[in-house]
Scaffold this active site. Sequence first.
Site, mmCIF file in Angstrom:
data_model
loop_
_atom_site.group_PDB
_atom_site.id
_atom_site.type_symbol
_atom_site.label_atom_id
_atom_site.label_comp_id
_atom_site.label_asym_id
_atom_site.label_seq_id
_atom_site.Cartn_x
_atom_site.Cartn_y
_atom_site.Cartn_z
ATOM 1 N N ARG A 166 -11.019 4.796 43.975
ATOM 2 C CA ARG A 166 -11.583 4.096 42.797
ATOM 3 C C ARG A 166 -12.141 5.364 42.131
ATOM 4 N NH1 ARG A 166 -15.388 -0.688 44.002
ATOM 5 N NH2 ARG A 166 -15.397 -1.196 41.713
ATOM 6 N N CYS A 172 -29.782 13.532 57.147
ATOM 7 C CA CYS A 172 -29.567 13.307 58.549
ATOM 8 C C CYS A 172 -28.405 13.476 59.067
ATOM 9 C CB CYS A 172 -30.412 12.037 58.277
ATOM 10 S SG CYS A 172 -29.574 10.783 58.314
ATOM 11 N N HIS A 191 -24.951 -2.346 38.121
ATOM 12 C CA HIS A 191 -24.734 -2.292 40.112
ATOM 13 C C HIS A 191 -24.474 -1.522 40.604
ATOM 14 C CE1 HIS A 191 -22.743 -6.961 39.499
ATOM 15 N NE2 HIS A 191 -23.455 -6.861 40.076
ATOM 16 N N CYS A 250 -24.402 12.244 54.842
ATOM 17 C CA CYS A 250 -26.556 12.576 53.633
ATOM 18 C C CYS A 250 -26.169 14.024 54.121
ATOM 19 C CB CYS A 250 -27.219 11.709 54.656
ATOM 20 S SG CYS A 250 -28.164 11.797 54.119
#
Length: 243
Positions: free
Chosen positions: A74, A168, A125, A165
Amino acid sequence: MLKSAFEELQKPYLLITTGAGMGVDSGLPDFRGVEGFWRAYPIAKKLNLSFEELANPRWFEENPKLAWAFYGHRYYLYKKTTPHLGFSYLLEIAKRKKNYFVITSNVDGQFQKAGFNHNKIYEVHGSIEYLQCINFYCPSTIWEAKLEFAIDMEKFQAKEPLPRCLKCQAIARPNILMFGDFSFKDERVNSQRERFLHFLEKIKTNELAIIEIGAGKAVPTIRNLSEALAREYQAKFIRINPR
């Protein structure tokens, strides 16, 4: 028709609200109903997964390669899509108003790409163009997505290295509010919402025009919001939804 309709309204403020139907004329998939989703993603039919089931954050923990095959596809699709002419018409009208704002449930970033002011858009959203850690309690903030991985569409799996991330190194996920989502980080959306509320503070009764485009009933967030604001501000309200 769209241009002439708004020229006749002569309201100083304009609110544009849109749902998934807004992107269809740009060539984006129509996910209306499970059959529409399965036409866009045949592998989901094979797995017997609906849009609501696949657009769930649990996949980033249980099967991140599947999750990123879906959202990565997408992301690349939206990146290469050119907003259709309707965006230009709306922007032309909006620029003639005293002020305007856009509220959309779409996560595709098409309004920004079409030239709308980034500070006048509220993406309720979230957006596929931003990422967050799957760990809600990770102190990392939201960051801009710059995806560069490949996808095996036959197996419907993203190839390593997957987005991680920045702090982390856990798997990253789009900063999108998904179904059954309790780990969505809403700082960016809340900032947009604050700017939208500031926009509303300036508007008096009967000064607002609202145009709603492509907002269906399956997830009625936009329809309900448009109707509530039209009542509250006694706004001129146009709903465009061919179906």
